[in-house]
Design a protein around this motif. Sequence first.
Motif, PDB file in Angstrom:
ATOM      1  N   GLU A  20       9.909   6.295  -3.485  1.00  0.00           N
ATOM      2  CA  GLU A  20      10.374   6.554  -2.120  1.00  0.00           C
ATOM      3  C   GLU A  20       9.258   7.149  -1.267  1.00  0.00           C
ATOM      4  OE1 GLU A  20      13.246   6.562   0.904  1.00  0.00           O
ATOM      5  OE2 GLU A  20      13.564   5.880  -1.163  1.00  0.00           O
ATOM      6  N   ARG A  21       8.498   8.074  -1.843  1.00  0.00           N
ATOM      7  CA  ARG A  21       7.416   8.710  -1.098  1.00  0.00           C
ATOM      8  C   ARG A  21       6.289   7.719  -0.783  1.00  0.00           C
ATOM      9  NH1 ARG A  21       5.776  11.602   2.899  1.00  0.00           N
ATOM     10  NH2 ARG A  21       3.828  12.752   2.536  1.00  0.00           N
ATOM     11  N   TYR A  22       5.914   6.913  -1.779  1.00  0.00           N
ATOM     12  CA  TYR A  22       4.864   5.931  -1.540  1.00  0.00           C
ATOM     13  C   TYR A  22       5.267   4.923  -0.473  1.00  0.00           C
ATOM     14  CZ  TYR A  22       2.138   7.493  -5.604  1.00  0.00           C
ATOM     15  OH  TYR A  22       1.377   8.214  -6.473  1.00  0.00           O
ATOM     16  N   GLU A  23       6.540   4.525  -0.489  1.00  0.00           N
ATOM     17  CA  GLU A  23       7.006   3.573   0.525  1.00  0.00           C
ATOM     18  C   GLU A  23       6.934   4.200   1.917  1.00  0.00           C
ATOM     19  OE1 GLU A  23      10.838   0.796   1.713  1.00  0.00           O
ATOM     20  OE2 GLU A  23      11.136   2.562   0.443  1.00  0.00           O
ATOM     21  N   THR A  24       7.334   5.462   2.038  1.00  0.00           N
ATOM     22  CA  THR A  24       7.276   6.146   3.323  1.00  0.00           C
ATOM     23  C   THR A  24       5.855   6.186   3.864  1.00  0.00           C
ATOM     24  OG1 THR A  24       9.198   7.521   2.780  1.00  0.00           O
ATOM     25  CG2 THR A  24       7.740   8.320   4.521  1.00  0.00           C
ATOM     26  N   LEU A  25       4.908   6.508   2.983  1.00  0.00           N
ATOM     27  CA  LEU A  25       3.510   6.542   3.412  1.00  0.00           C
ATOM     28  C   LEU A  25       3.024   5.153   3.838  1.00  0.00           C
ATOM     29  CD1 LEU A  25       1.972   8.891   0.687  1.00  0.00           C
ATOM     30  CD2 LEU A  25       2.313   9.426   3.105  1.00  0.00           C
ATOM     31  N   ALA A  26       3.375   4.147   3.044  1.00  0.00           N
ATOM     32  CA  ALA A  26       2.857   2.804   3.287  1.00  0.00           C
ATOM     33  C   ALA A  26       3.460   2.146   4.513  1.00  0.00           C
ATOM     34  CB  ALA A  26       3.099   1.926   2.062  1.00  0.00           C
ATOM     35  N   THR A  27       4.712   2.431   4.803  1.00  0.00           N
ATOM     36  CA  THR A  27       5.408   1.696   5.857  1.00  0.00           C
ATOM     37  C   THR A  27       5.620   2.494   7.135  1.00  0.00           C
ATOM     38  OG1 THR A  27       7.581   2.335   4.973  1.00  0.00           O
ATOM     39  CG2 THR A  27       6.607   0.279   4.160  1.00  0.00           C
ATOM     40  N   GLU A  28       5.627   3.817   7.044  1.00  0.00           N
ATOM     41  CA  GLU A  28       5.871   4.627   8.235  1.00  0.00           C
ATOM     42  C   GLU A  28       4.602   5.306   8.750  1.00  0.00           C
ATOM     43  OE1 GLU A  28       9.158   7.289   7.798  1.00  0.00           O
ATOM     44  OE2 GLU A  28      10.451   5.768   6.864  1.00  0.00           O
ATOM     45  N   ARG A  29       3.735   5.696   7.847  1.00  0.00           N
ATOM     46  CA  ARG A  29       2.496   6.335   8.295  1.00  0.00           C
ATOM     47  C   ARG A  29       1.377   5.316   8.473  1.00  0.00           C
ATOM     48  NH1 ARG A  29       0.285  11.893   5.758  1.00  0.00           N
ATOM     49  NH2 ARG A  29       2.261  12.498   6.746  1.00  0.00           N
ATOM     50  N   TRP A  30       1.345   4.297   7.614  1.00  0.00           N
ATOM     51  CA  TRP A  30       0.265   3.317   7.666  1.00  0.00           C
ATOM     52  C   TRP A  30       0.829   1.902   7.725  1.00  0.00           C
ATOM     53  CZ3 TRP A  30      -1.040   6.499   2.878  1.00  0.00           C
ATOM     54  CH2 TRP A  30      -1.734   7.662   3.248  1.00  0.00           C
ATOM     55  N   ASP A  31      -0.030   0.971   7.988  1.00  0.00           N
ATOM     56  CA  ASP A  31       0.328  -0.446   7.939  1.00  0.00           C
ATOM     57  C   ASP A  31       0.416  -0.854   6.470  1.00  0.00           C
ATOM     58  OD1 ASP A  31       0.426  -3.205   7.897  1.00  0.00           O
ATOM     59  OD2 ASP A  31      -1.121  -3.473   9.418  1.00  0.00           O
ATOM     60  N   PRO A  32       1.568  -1.409   6.035  1.00  0.00           N
ATOM     61  CA  PRO A  32       1.722  -1.756   4.619  1.00  0.00           C
ATOM     62  C   PRO A  32       0.713  -2.780   4.112  1.00  0.00           C
ATOM     63  CG  PRO A  32       3.520  -2.658   5.932  1.00  0.00           C
ATOM     64  CD  PRO A  32       2.789  -1.691   6.807  1.00  0.00           C
ATOM     65  N   GLN A  33       0.105  -3.574   5.030  1.00  0.00           N
ATOM     66  CA  GLN A  33      -0.904  -4.542   4.606  1.00  0.00           C
ATOM     67  C   GLN A  33      -2.319  -3.966   4.607  1.00  0.00           C
ATOM     68  OE1 GLN A  33       0.947  -7.997   7.170  1.00  0.00           O
ATOM     69  NE2 GLN A  33      -0.534  -8.895   5.757  1.00  0.00           N
ATOM     70  N   SER A  34      -2.455  -2.748   5.142  1.00  0.00           N
ATOM     71  CA  SER A  34      -3.769  -2.131   5.225  1.00  0.00           C
ATOM     72  C   SER A  34      -4.230  -1.645   3.854  1.00  0.00           C
ATOM     73  CB  SER A  34      -3.725  -0.951   6.192  1.00  0.00           C
ATOM     74  OG  SER A  34      -2.953   0.124   5.648  1.00  0.00           O
ATOM     75  N   TRP A  35      -5.473  -1.186   3.800  1.00  0.00           N
ATOM     76  CA  TRP A  35      -6.025  -0.653   2.547  1.00  0.00           C
ATOM     77  C   TRP A  35      -5.165   0.488   2.022  1.00  0.00           C
ATOM     78  CZ3 TRP A  35      -8.644   4.240   1.918  1.00  0.00           C
ATOM     79  CH2 TRP A  35      -9.224   4.397   0.648  1.00  0.00           C
ATOM     80  N   LYS A  36      -4.783   1.409   2.894  1.00  0.00           N
ATOM     81  CA  LYS A  36      -3.951   2.536   2.468  1.00  0.00           C
ATOM     82  C   LYS A  36      -2.577   2.061   2.003  1.00  0.00           C
ATOM     83  CE  LYS A  36      -6.221   5.865   5.543  1.00  0.00           C
ATOM     84  NZ  LYS A  36      -6.064   6.746   6.726  1.00  0.00           N
ATOM     85  N   GLY A  37      -2.024   1.101   2.733  1.00  0.00           N
ATOM     86  CA  GLY A  37      -0.721   0.571   2.333  1.00  0.00           C
ATOM     87  C   GLY A  37      -0.776  -0.111   0.985  1.00  0.00           C
ATOM     88  N   ARG A  38      -1.859  -0.839   0.739  1.00  0.00           N
ATOM     89  CA  ARG A  38      -2.007  -1.520  -0.547  1.00  0.00           C
ATOM     90  C   ARG A  38      -2.198  -0.512  -1.680  1.00  0.00           C
ATOM     91  NH1 ARG A  38      -5.635  -4.458   2.572  1.00  0.00           N
ATOM     92  NH2 ARG A  38      -7.417  -3.819   1.278  1.00  0.00           N
TER      93      ARG A  38
END
Length: 272
Positions: free
Chosen positions: A103-121
């Motif tokens: 849940e936490r990783y999804e929040t970071l990837a989709t709400e804080r960053w672009d899920p397709q970006s390096w951070k999202g990946r």
Amino acid sequence: MDEDRQATFGSDGSLDTETPPEAREGTTDWGESKADGETDGGYNRYDVSSLLQKAVRRSDEEVAAWAAWELARSGYAWNLWDRLHLYVVEDLRAGQDVALLVERYETLATERWDPQSWKGRLCAIHAALSCARARSSREAANADEFFRNAAAARAEVRGTEADPAVDFPVSDLEPGGPYDVIFDKHTAEGSRRDRGEGFFKRFGARVGPDGEDEQSARWQRLNMAFSDVEYGEDELDHAVEPVEEGNRWEDPVAFDGEGTDEDANDANAGGS
């Protein structure tokens, strides 16, 4: 997870049109236009999604990490996170903290960053690796299927003298039966039997088989001492005694309403 999110192909073999719109932005790794349901690497995203769940279920860390990365970079982050959330309830032993991590990783990837970006990946890979390293188990899915089969078997013989092919683990919940202790002040039947606080404290609140720790047992004894109900020393001891591991429901002493405990071998109409 919604049932339609698990669907893949219709009965005619076509893609399920009820799923969210497919990501077709950009091209494949070799510059060709992406087809519906195609990943950047040229794979069918339904296949990669299935691979992801099977990989984490079988604890294959590298394959799980790649499948998560492929879905994330290809614009199928919703599919990735839905699949991982499904995993933590379908294929994970209960009590694993990884459910919170996903849940936490999804929040970071989709709400804080672009899920397709390096951070999202990176979040996608972290989540997949965390799941693959957790203890897999089909216990919840197996339990659900068994309980549904038992319900159908019970319904099939309803109104007949036949016994169901399989039954619920508790069979029928009736006063005087194996689970008689549940009928305390919190149930209508327990109230009718005048099983109030004294009954609950001595029998219904017991834990096991490890029992209360020293501090919790101390607090329970003090609470009972402050109660309007009078307890003997043996009743205080029994209230914090753990249930038996091999027989968690049969109490070692008999009980009858708010009366004094009797020897377990004595006759007792209200006992278990």
